[in-house]
Enzyme design. Structure first.
Site, PDB file in Angstrom:
ATOM      1  N   HIS A 111      -6.973  -9.230   6.587  1.00 45.18           N
ATOM      2  CA  HIS A 111      -7.069  -8.189   5.555  1.00 45.18           C
ATOM      3  C   HIS A 111      -5.667  -7.750   5.116  1.00 45.18           C
ATOM      4  O   HIS A 111      -5.379  -7.644   3.918  1.00 45.18           O
ATOM      5  CB  HIS A 111      -7.874  -7.003   6.110  1.00 45.18           C
ATOM      6  CG  HIS A 111      -7.975  -5.827   5.192  1.00 45.18           C
ATOM      7  ND1 HIS A 111      -9.187  -5.384   4.691  1.00 45.18           N
ATOM      8  CD2 HIS A 111      -7.029  -4.983   4.689  1.00 45.18           C
ATOM      9  CE1 HIS A 111      -8.959  -4.333   3.900  1.00 45.18           C
ATOM     10  NE2 HIS A 111      -7.662  -4.062   3.896  1.00 45.18           N
TER      11      HIS A 111
ATOM     12  N   HIS B  39      -3.172  -8.301   1.492  1.00 47.38           N
ATOM     13  CA  HIS B  39      -2.458  -7.300   0.683  1.00 47.38           C
ATOM     14  C   HIS B  39      -1.097  -7.831   0.216  1.00 47.38           C
ATOM     15  O   HIS B  39      -0.614  -7.453  -0.852  1.00 47.38           O
ATOM     16  CB  HIS B  39      -2.217  -6.018   1.499  1.00 47.38           C
ATOM     17  CG  HIS B  39      -3.370  -5.065   1.486  1.00 47.38           C
ATOM     18  ND1 HIS B  39      -3.878  -4.519   0.330  1.00 47.38           N
ATOM     19  CD2 HIS B  39      -4.105  -4.537   2.490  1.00 47.38           C
ATOM     20  CE1 HIS B  39      -4.884  -3.702   0.633  1.00 47.38           C
ATOM     21  NE2 HIS B  39      -5.048  -3.701   1.931  1.00 47.38           N
TER      22      HIS B  39
ATOM     23  N   CYS C  77     -10.617   0.095   3.480  1.00 42.13           N
ATOM     24  CA  CYS C  77      -9.223  -0.057   3.082  1.00 42.13           C
ATOM     25  C   CYS C  77      -8.702   1.305   2.656  1.00 42.13           C
ATOM     26  O   CYS C  77      -9.379   2.015   1.897  1.00 42.13           O
ATOM     27  CB  CYS C  77      -9.138  -1.043   1.920  1.00 42.13           C
ATOM     28  SG  CYS C  77      -7.463  -1.352   1.351  1.00 42.13           S
TER      29      CYS C  77
ATOM     30  N   GLN D  54       0.815  -1.221   0.000  1.00 47.20           N
ATOM     31  CA  GLN D  54       0.000   0.000   0.000  1.00 47.20           C
ATOM     32  C   GLN D  54       0.843   1.262   0.000  1.00 47.20           C
ATOM     33  O   GLN D  54       0.327   2.349  -0.284  1.00 47.20           O
ATOM     34  CB  GLN D  54      -0.932   0.022   1.218  1.00 47.20           C
ATOM     35  CG  GLN D  54      -2.018  -1.043   1.155  1.00 47.20           C
ATOM     36  CD  GLN D  54      -2.943  -0.907   2.342  1.00 47.20           C
ATOM     37  OE1 GLN D  54      -2.634  -1.389   3.426  1.00 47.20           O
ATOM     38  NE2 GLN D  54      -4.066  -0.250   2.153  1.00 47.20           N
TER      39      GLN D  54
END
Ligand code: ZN
Length: 174
Positions: free
Chosen positions: A139, A143, A97, A54
């Site tokens: 979660h 990623h 998110c 991210q």
């Protein structure tokens, strides 16, 4: 400290399978600084978890932690996680998110998990998690495999903009 730019859905880095970190690499100033910056970025964006991809770093590392009305989870740094489900119970609950801003959706997750990983000192970390923290860890681990929460939804009927979520679905008093 710096606030890092967060990759949004559509950026290819979010769909890559991230590489594991070598133990020797974890103690380097680059990775230690990245961890601190990831916490700063997560707090600045009011997130509860943030994974390497991210912030455009395709490595198997994430930070998480929260203490608000929706749940409590002490701050953790998790590197090269291996997750196994404990039992067979699943729970469906809301997720958001930082890479998919202002959207919420209901996602089924394992209720109980065991996590084997390394911490920010390169030490073995073994823990179990239940409910909200288990959801956050699943979660964030997704990623690292290029998986976003939409991919885990059974149906898109619950997809909701944040404003409507706050108005109709949130348990928060806002
Ligand atoms: Zn996310």
């Amino acid at each position: 400290m710096s606030i890092l730019k967060v990759a949004r859905m559509g950026h290819p880095v979010l769909r890559e399978c991230a590489r594991p970190l070598e133990v020797d690499e974890i103690s380097t100033p680059r990775i230690q600084r990245l961890i601190d910056d990831m916490f700063d970025t997560m707090h600045d964006s009011q997130g509860i978890g943030l994974a390497g991809p991210q912030v455009h770093e395709s490595i198997r590392l994430f930070v998480a932690g929260v203490d608000d009305d929706e749940g409590t989870m002490p701050p953790v740094v998790i590197i090269n996680p291996e997750i196994t489900q404990v039992g067979s119970a699943t729970e469906e609950d809301w997720e958001g998110c930082l890479s998919i801003p202002d959207i919420r959706g209901q996602v089924p997750r394992a209720a109980d998990i065991r996590v084997q990983a390394l911490d920010r000192y390169g030490k073995q970390l073994s823990m179990t998690a239940n409910g909200y923290p288990a959801r956050v860890i699943q979660h964030e681990t997704d990623h690292l495999d290029g998986v976003l929460f939409f991919d885990r939804m059974k149906s898109f009927r619950s997809l909701t903009f944040l404003e409507e979520y706050s108005r109709y679905w949130s348990s928060r008093d806002e």
